[in-house]
Design a protein around this motif. Structure first.
Motif, PDB file in Angstrom:
ATOM      1  N   GLU A   1      37.640  47.732  41.155  1.00 35.73           N
ATOM      2  CA  GLU A   1      37.386  48.121  42.545  1.00 35.73           C
ATOM      3  C   GLU A   1      38.580  48.858  43.140  1.00 35.73           C
ATOM      4  O   GLU A   1      38.416  49.786  43.947  1.00 35.73           O
ATOM      5  CB  GLU A   1      37.058  46.880  43.375  1.00 35.73           C
ATOM      6  N   GLU A   2      39.784  48.470  42.741  1.00 33.34           N
ATOM      7  CA  GLU A   2      40.979  49.135  43.238  1.00 33.34           C
ATOM      8  C   GLU A   2      41.074  50.563  42.690  1.00 33.34           C
ATOM      9  O   GLU A   2      41.464  51.495  43.409  1.00 33.34           O
ATOM     10  CB  GLU A   2      42.218  48.327  42.828  1.00 33.34           C
TER      11      GLU A   2
ATOM     12  N   ARG B   1      31.472  48.474  43.780  1.00 32.85           N
ATOM     13  CA  ARG B   1      31.806  47.179  44.364  1.00 32.85           C
ATOM     14  C   ARG B   1      30.933  46.115  43.711  1.00 32.85           C
ATOM     15  O   ARG B   1      29.724  46.306  43.554  1.00 32.85           O
ATOM     16  CB  ARG B   1      31.588  47.183  45.873  1.00 32.85           C
TER      17      ARG B   1
ATOM     18  N   GLN C   1      31.704  35.192  43.548  1.00 31.20           N
ATOM     19  CA  GLN C   1      32.639  35.358  42.437  1.00 31.20           C
ATOM     20  C   GLN C   1      33.375  34.074  42.098  1.00 31.20           C
ATOM     21  O   GLN C   1      34.088  34.017  41.086  1.00 31.20           O
ATOM     22  CB  GLN C   1      33.636  36.469  42.769  1.00 31.20           C
TER      23      GLN C   1
ATOM     24  N   ARG D   1      37.319  37.795  37.434  1.00 32.43           N
ATOM     25  CA  ARG D   1      37.632  38.172  38.813  1.00 32.43           C
ATOM     26  C   ARG D   1      38.792  39.161  38.869  1.00 32.43           C
ATOM     27  O   ARG D   1      38.788  40.094  39.679  1.00 32.43           O
ATOM     28  CB  ARG D   1      37.964  36.923  39.634  1.00 32.43           C
ATOM     29  N   GLU D   2      39.768  38.988  38.003  1.00 31.00           N
ATOM     30  CA  GLU D   2      40.904  39.910  37.959  1.00 31.00           C
ATOM     31  C   GLU D   2      40.464  41.297  37.513  1.00 31.00           C
ATOM     32  O   GLU D   2      40.897  42.314  38.067  1.00 31.00           O
ATOM     33  CB  GLU D   2      41.971  39.352  37.018  1.00 31.00           C
ATOM     34  N   ARG D   3      39.575  41.345  36.535  1.00 32.81           N
ATOM     35  CA  ARG D   3      39.077  42.640  36.054  1.00 32.81           C
ATOM     36  C   ARG D   3      38.262  43.346  37.143  1.00 32.81           C
ATOM     37  O   ARG D   3      38.353  44.555  37.321  1.00 32.81           O
ATOM     38  CB  ARG D   3      38.232  42.433  34.802  1.00 32.81           C
ATOM     39  N   ILE D   4      37.445  42.574  37.874  1.00 35.82           N
ATOM     40  CA  ILE D   4      36.645  43.148  38.956  1.00 35.82           C
ATOM     41  C   ILE D   4      37.547  43.746  40.037  1.00 35.82           C
ATOM     42  O   ILE D   4      37.323  44.854  40.523  1.00 35.82           O
ATOM     43  CB  ILE D   4      35.712  42.072  39.552  1.00 35.82           C
ATOM     44  N   THR D   5      38.603  43.000  40.407  1.00 33.98           N
ATOM     45  CA  THR D   5      39.539  43.480  41.425  1.00 33.98           C
ATOM     46  C   THR D   5      40.216  44.768  40.980  1.00 33.98           C
ATOM     47  O   THR D   5      40.398  45.711  41.779  1.00 33.98           O
ATOM     48  CB  THR D   5      40.600  42.406  41.714  1.00 33.98           C
ATOM     49  N   ARG D   6      40.564  44.842  39.709  1.00 32.10           N
ATOM     50  CA  ARG D   6      41.241  46.035  39.190  1.00 32.10           C
ATOM     51  C   ARG D   6      40.324  47.254  39.226  1.00 32.10           C
ATOM     52  O   ARG D   6      40.736  48.337  39.639  1.00 32.10           O
ATOM     53  CB  ARG D   6      41.720  45.778  37.760  1.00 32.10           C
TER      54      ARG D   6
ATOM     55  N   LYS E   1      38.430  52.817  44.641  1.00 36.23           N
ATOM     56  CA  LYS E   1      38.291  52.628  46.088  1.00 36.23           C
ATOM     57  C   LYS E   1      38.341  53.926  46.878  1.00 36.23           C
ATOM     58  O   LYS E   1      37.890  53.983  48.027  1.00 36.23           O
ATOM     59  CB  LYS E   1      39.373  51.675  46.583  1.00 36.23           C
TER      60      LYS E   1
END
Length: 344
Positions: free
Chosen positions: A182-183, A162, A167, A175-180, A186
């Motif tokens: 973390e997904e 995480r 951000q 931010r898009e790369r971080i979300t990907r 998860k």
């Protein structure tokens, strides 16, 4: 008679070495010993011996209490690169390798959560070239961790990552790369890694206050905001409550606006003079061993039993010395009473 050419070359090199400054001479000597050590460790016998000793120490330490949350302030990457006359990028790359190695160790020890101070909000004031280097290196390490977390053969399999911090200061692509990432990770339940990027403790508390007040206004609840609710709204969720062991390298004795809330309750803060890329397994092992030792003593004290009392409790009652009953007449006489008002 002339000396052989190879001897003459060595004498010339030695004369030049002695003519250099003290700092350069120390650098050469340190670099030479480092290469010798790397060569020794590359030998199969020494490599096997090192791994065997490491496994033995990990197993012995796992018997006692282990901190649930360990945090690192990874300081000293730039000085590491400067001391070796390398680009700053190489220092940060070496620091990333050190973090990966220590993550393996922490997961094997049974540590549930590791947090790392990767980038402070204040670091945006650094030169743009260095900031861009850190951002690019961060994206590479993110993808590498996600790949390892999903590889069943990798020791980090089953881990979750995480990225916590403000951000809004990052680019939309980041931010898009971080979300990907973390997904992707998860579902990991065995180990949790928090990367604080970009982060400061004051920013963490500020956003928590904002979110708490906003939720209160939106839901129109009459319940008060207590410490537990406030803590669980911080960036690290349930692990925001406390951090058992915080380690900072490079010799600085300060927290640099990091984990100010998390270290309030019985936290052990360890400072090391070693630069982060040089921070080894043995250095961290000794810190966790010291934490485990004092934690064991504290737990005994909380139970109101000393070590010798517990040993005495384990002795069979037939071997214990029986205490003779004491009569009322055996007590000493009470002290003389004196009036403080002057009246008899």
């Amino acid at each position: 008679m002339k000396a052989p050419s190879i001897i003459h070359i060595q004498f010339v090199a030695l004369r030049r070495l002695l003519g250099e400054t003290k700092e350069q001479f120390c650098f050469r000597i340190r670099n030479m010993f480092q290469k010798i050590f790397e060569w020794i460790m590359s030998l199969r016998l020494f490599s096997w011996l090192y791994i065997t000793v490491q496994n033995l120490l990990i197993k012995s330490l796992s018997v006692g209490p282990i901190p649930e949350h360990v945090s690192f302030i990874m300081d000293g990457n730039r000085r590491y690169a400067k001391s070796r006359r390398l680009p700053v990028k190489k220092g940060h790359e070496a620091g990333g390798l050190t973090l990966l190695t220590l993550l393996y160790i922490c997961k094997r020890l049974g540590v549930k959560c590791v947090s790392a101070y990767a980038f402070s909000i204040e670091n945006f004031s650094r030169p743009k070239e260095e900031v861009d280097t850190l951002m690019n290196l961060f994206t590479v390490k993110l993808d590498e961790f996600a790949k390892r977390a999903n590889d069943q053969k990798d020791p980090l399999h089953g881990s979750r990552i995480r990225i916590v911090g403000d951000q809004s200061l990052l680019s939309p692509e980041m931010r898009e790369r971080i979300t990907r990432v973390e997904e992707i990770t998860k579902e990991g339940q065995d180990f949790l890694l928090y990367i604080c990027f970009p982060y400061t403790s004051r920013n963490d508390m500020f956003h928590t206050i904002q979110d708490s007040v906003q939720d209160r206004l939106e839901t129109k609840l009459q319940s008060r905001i207590d410490i537990k609710k406030f803590t669980n709204k911080m960036y690290m969720d349930l692990y925001s409550n406390k951090c058992e062991l915080l380690i900072r390298t490079s010799g600085h004795r300060r927290l640099s606006d990091y984990m100010l809330w998390q270290v309030h309750e019985n936290a052990t803060i360890e400072f090391s003079d070693t630069l982060w890329p040089n921070f080894s397994f043995f250095a961290m092992y000794l810190m966790i061993l010291r934490w485990s030792f004092f934690c064991t003593i504290q737990r005994y004290n909380e139970r109101n039993h000393s070590f010798f009392e517990r040993m005495y409790e384990g002795v069979p009652s037939i071997l214990k010395r029986k205490k003779k009953p004491m009569s009322l007449y055996q007590f000493p006489n009470p002290p003389l009473s004196v009036s403080i008002s002057g009246e008899e």
